[in-house]
Motif scaffolding. Structure first.
Motif, PDB file in Angstrom:
ATOM      1  N   SER A 140     -38.075-100.277  81.132  1.00  0.00           N
ATOM      2  CA  SER A 140     -37.040-100.394  80.095  1.00  0.00           C
ATOM      3  C   SER A 140     -36.760-102.128  80.083  1.00  0.00           C
ATOM      4  O   SER A 140     -35.952-102.149  79.116  1.00  0.00           O
ATOM      5  CB  SER A 140     -35.990 -99.349  80.248  1.00  0.00           C
ATOM      6  OG  SER A 140     -35.469 -99.601  81.610  1.00  0.00           O
ATOM      7  N   LEU A 167     -37.430-104.109  76.979  1.00  0.00           N
ATOM      8  CA  LEU A 167     -37.119-103.493  75.671  1.00  0.00           C
ATOM      9  C   LEU A 167     -35.839-104.671  75.365  1.00  0.00           C
ATOM     10  O   LEU A 167     -35.131-104.970  76.210  1.00  0.00           O
ATOM     11  CB  LEU A 167     -36.903-102.126  75.427  1.00  0.00           C
ATOM     12  CG  LEU A 167     -37.885-101.237  76.119  1.00  0.00           C
ATOM     13  CD1 LEU A 167     -37.336 -99.825  75.985  1.00  0.00           C
ATOM     14  CD2 LEU A 167     -39.073-101.340  75.155  1.00  0.00           C
ATOM     15  N   LEU A 198     -31.228 -97.958  71.798  1.00  0.00           N
ATOM     16  CA  LEU A 198     -32.515 -97.147  72.327  1.00  0.00           C
ATOM     17  C   LEU A 198     -32.450 -95.703  71.882  1.00  0.00           C
ATOM     18  O   LEU A 198     -33.707 -95.319  72.073  1.00  0.00           O
ATOM     19  CB  LEU A 198     -32.397 -97.230  74.093  1.00  0.00           C
ATOM     20  CG  LEU A 198     -32.495 -98.722  74.605  1.00  0.00           C
ATOM     21  CD1 LEU A 198     -32.304 -98.393  76.015  1.00  0.00           C
ATOM     22  CD2 LEU A 198     -34.020 -99.174  74.258  1.00  0.00           C
ATOM     23  N   GLU A 215     -35.150 -94.230  69.510  1.00  0.00           N
ATOM     24  CA  GLU A 215     -36.240 -93.943  69.562  1.00  0.00           C
ATOM     25  C   GLU A 215     -36.759 -92.835  70.447  1.00  0.00           C
ATOM     26  O   GLU A 215     -35.773 -92.130  71.230  1.00  0.00           O
ATOM     27  CB  GLU A 215     -36.925 -94.974  70.865  1.00  0.00           C
ATOM     28  CG  GLU A 215     -36.639 -96.323  70.339  1.00  0.00           C
ATOM     29  CD  GLU A 215     -37.710 -97.420  70.873  1.00  0.00           C
ATOM     30  OE1 GLU A 215     -38.873 -96.784  71.420  1.00  0.00           O
ATOM     31  OE2 GLU A 215     -37.577 -98.560  70.904  1.00  0.00           O
ATOM     32  N   PHE A 222     -38.344 -91.430  73.048  1.00  0.00           N
ATOM     33  CA  PHE A 222     -38.417 -91.177  74.268  1.00  0.00           C
ATOM     34  C   PHE A 222     -36.798 -91.326  74.846  1.00  0.00           C
ATOM     35  O   PHE A 222     -36.564 -90.273  75.695  1.00  0.00           O
ATOM     36  CB  PHE A 222     -38.968 -92.331  75.025  1.00  0.00           C
ATOM     37  CG  PHE A 222     -38.886 -92.173  76.673  1.00  0.00           C
ATOM     38  CD1 PHE A 222     -39.676 -91.383  77.341  1.00  0.00           C
ATOM     39  CD2 PHE A 222     -38.101 -92.855  77.285  1.00  0.00           C
ATOM     40  CE1 PHE A 222     -39.706 -91.360  78.773  1.00  0.00           C
ATOM     41  CE2 PHE A 222     -37.846 -92.972  78.559  1.00  0.00           C
ATOM     42  CZ  PHE A 222     -38.567 -92.050  79.318  1.00  0.00           C
ATOM     43  N   PHE A 223     -36.066 -92.064  74.046  1.00  0.00           N
ATOM     44  CA  PHE A 223     -34.828 -92.117  74.737  1.00  0.00           C
ATOM     45  C   PHE A 223     -33.684 -91.074  74.134  1.00  0.00           C
ATOM     46  O   PHE A 223     -32.838 -90.459  74.793  1.00  0.00           O
ATOM     47  CB  PHE A 223     -34.086 -93.506  74.434  1.00  0.00           C
ATOM     48  CG  PHE A 223     -34.921 -94.672  75.380  1.00  0.00           C
ATOM     49  CD1 PHE A 223     -34.358 -94.985  76.776  1.00  0.00           C
ATOM     50  CD2 PHE A 223     -35.706 -95.369  74.724  1.00  0.00           C
ATOM     51  CE1 PHE A 223     -35.204 -95.630  77.372  1.00  0.00           C
ATOM     52  CE2 PHE A 223     -36.434 -96.407  75.621  1.00  0.00           C
ATOM     53  CZ  PHE A 223     -36.098 -96.658  76.953  1.00  0.00           C
ATOM     54  N   ARG A 229     -43.500 -94.052  76.228  1.00  0.00           N
ATOM     55  CA  ARG A 229     -43.484 -95.539  75.847  1.00  0.00           C
ATOM     56  C   ARG A 229     -42.547 -95.804  74.680  1.00  0.00           C
ATOM     57  O   ARG A 229     -42.067 -94.856  73.967  1.00  0.00           O
ATOM     58  CB  ARG A 229     -44.868 -95.901  75.284  1.00  0.00           C
ATOM     59  CG  ARG A 229     -45.693 -95.063  74.425  1.00  0.00           C
ATOM     60  CD  ARG A 229     -47.153 -95.113  74.442  1.00  0.00           C
ATOM     61  NE  ARG A 229     -47.546 -96.762  74.662  1.00  0.00           N
ATOM     62  CZ  ARG A 229     -48.149 -97.321  75.601  1.00  0.00           C
ATOM     63  NH1 ARG A 229     -48.537 -96.621  76.563  1.00  0.00           N
ATOM     64  NH2 ARG A 229     -48.491 -98.464  75.862  1.00  0.00           N
ATOM     65  N   SER A 230     -42.450 -97.058  74.652  1.00  0.00           N
ATOM     66  CA  SER A 230     -41.559 -97.619  73.511  1.00  0.00           C
ATOM     67  C   SER A 230     -42.680 -98.750  72.983  1.00  0.00           C
ATOM     68  O   SER A 230     -42.593 -99.771  73.644  1.00  0.00           O
ATOM     69  CB  SER A 230     -40.324 -98.068  73.996  1.00  0.00           C
ATOM     70  OG  SER A 230     -39.717 -99.024  72.837  1.00  0.00           O
ATOM     71  N   GLY A 231     -43.132 -98.470  71.910  1.00  0.00           N
ATOM     72  CA  GLY A 231     -43.767 -99.681  71.336  1.00  0.00           C
ATOM     73  C   GLY A 231     -45.258 -99.879  72.346  1.00  0.00           C
ATOM     74  O   GLY A 231     -45.651 -98.751  72.734  1.00  0.00           O
ATOM     75  N   SER A 287     -44.796-100.887  75.438  1.00  0.00           N
ATOM     76  CA  SER A 287     -44.070-100.721  76.828  1.00  0.00           C
ATOM     77  C   SER A 287     -44.374 -99.267  77.500  1.00  0.00           C
ATOM     78  O   SER A 287     -43.647 -98.264  76.835  1.00  0.00           O
ATOM     79  CB  SER A 287     -42.799-101.167  76.881  1.00  0.00           C
ATOM     80  OG  SER A 287     -42.418-102.511  76.371  1.00  0.00           O
ATOM     81  N   LEU A 339     -43.258 -96.453  79.926  1.00  0.00           N
ATOM     82  CA  LEU A 339     -41.797 -96.042  80.544  1.00  0.00           C
ATOM     83  C   LEU A 339     -42.205 -94.739  81.546  1.00  0.00           C
ATOM     84  O   LEU A 339     -42.955 -94.085  81.088  1.00  0.00           O
ATOM     85  CB  LEU A 339     -40.704 -95.765  79.410  1.00  0.00           C
ATOM     86  CG  LEU A 339     -40.576 -96.495  78.365  1.00  0.00           C
ATOM     87  CD1 LEU A 339     -39.750 -96.149  77.124  1.00  0.00           C
ATOM     88  CD2 LEU A 339     -39.801 -97.834  78.835  1.00  0.00           C
TER      89      LEU A 339
END
Ligand SMILES: O=C(O)CCC(=O)C(=O)O
Length: 293
Positions: free
Chosen positions: A187, A190, A206, A209, A211-212, A228-230, A232, A234
């Motif tokens: 994280s 981000l 966050l 998104e 995931f969060f 994931r975020s984009g 990245s 996680l």
């Protein structure tokens, strides 16, 4: 009424011999790369056994006075079991943070070496965070579930630099689901988008998104989620380990206190290392007057 305890004997609860790391200790390139990629790194047995034992003894003394520790064992039957998010202890009130034995851990040569290697060299400030904190919680959960309370303690900086590192050390064995802090590895990549952002803004961004959104508001889950975020990846990780193990965390990593579903209180310490060179930017991001801290 708890019965009187025999004098505290430092050897009584060291059931297994420690395997200390050789000192001085240097991180491998792979460990450094892993920290850069994940924002967290565990180093088994970074702390020397004698130092950990002394620190644990210092933490156990006030708990013994409260009747929770006696004759080398926990005595929890006479108290009402707290229910998460209650932790049954307020470490700064019940244990205190001014224990030289605990403070000594942040100056251990192995710790200094690792913090310098991961923090990029240069001096660290000792004014904003003058001493470590104790993290302690009594068993307080039946089935373990993911907590809420996800947060960061430092702002994102416009430069994209990390505001520093946080160390978490196990002062006693901390089993999985035994109350160790949780962190979202990855994280820290981000929201490094050229502007200052404080904790509230970070969470507000966050939570948009998936995931969060699920982590913050989803159904109570017993697994450590990955996503994931984009670009990245996680992964929620748990800072559990043996007494003497240390976790290092980039201060940009989202993290949370967690329930303790074990039958043993969780005893850890933590300390934040902020590079002196980062202070002006942190002060600007937090809106502190230029002369502070
Ligand atoms: O594990 C805990 O009790 C919380 C740790 C935490 O949030 C912190 O040290 O910033």
């Amino acid at each position: 009424m708890p019965r009187p305890c025999a004098a505290l004997d430092p050897r009584r609860h060291d059931s297994e011999a420690f395997q200390a790391l050789p000192q001085p200790f240097n991180l491998t390139d792979q460990q450094i790369a892993s920290f850069r990629s994940d924002g967290v790194l565990k180093i088994d047995q970074l702390l020397p056994p004698a130092g950990v034992t002394a620190a644990r003894q210092a933490v156990l003394r006030p708990l013994e006075a409260m009747g929770l520790w006696c004759d080398g064992d926990w005595r929890l039957d006479h108290i009402e079991r707290p229910l998460w998010p209650a932790t049954g202890l307020k470490p700064s009130r019940d244990i205190g943070n001014r224990h030289p034995e605990v403070e000594a851990l942040i100056d251990e040569p192995g710790v200094r070496m690792v913090v310098e290697q991961l923090g990029g060299g240069g001096p660290f400030d000792r004014k904003v965070y003058p001493r470590p904190q104790i993290l302690a919680s009594l068993p307080n959960a039946g089935p373990w579930v993911l907590p809420n309370g996800w947060h960061v303690d430092a702002p994102r900086l416009a430069s994209g630099n990390s505001p520093g590192l946080q160390m978490f050390a196990c002062l006693d064995d901390v089993a999985p689901r035994g109350g160790a802090t949780l962190a979202v590895a990855g994280s820290h990549h981000l929201l490094n988008d050229g502007r200052h952002l404080k904790a509230r803004g970070i969470n507000a961004t966050l939570r948009q998104e998936p995931f969060f959104q699920r982590l913050f508001y989803g159904p109570a889950d017993a697994d450590l989620p990955a996503g994931r975020s984009g670009a990245s990846p996680l992964q929620v990780v748990e800072f559990s380990g043996r007494a003497g193990d240390v976790w290092l965390m980039d201060l940009r990593v989202l993290h949370a206190a967690a329930p303790n579903a074990s039958d043993r209180p969780r005893l850890m310490m933590t300390h934040r290392f902020v590079p002196t060179a980062r202070l002006p930017e942190i002060a600007e991001a937090f809106g502190w007057p230029p002369s502070l801290p």
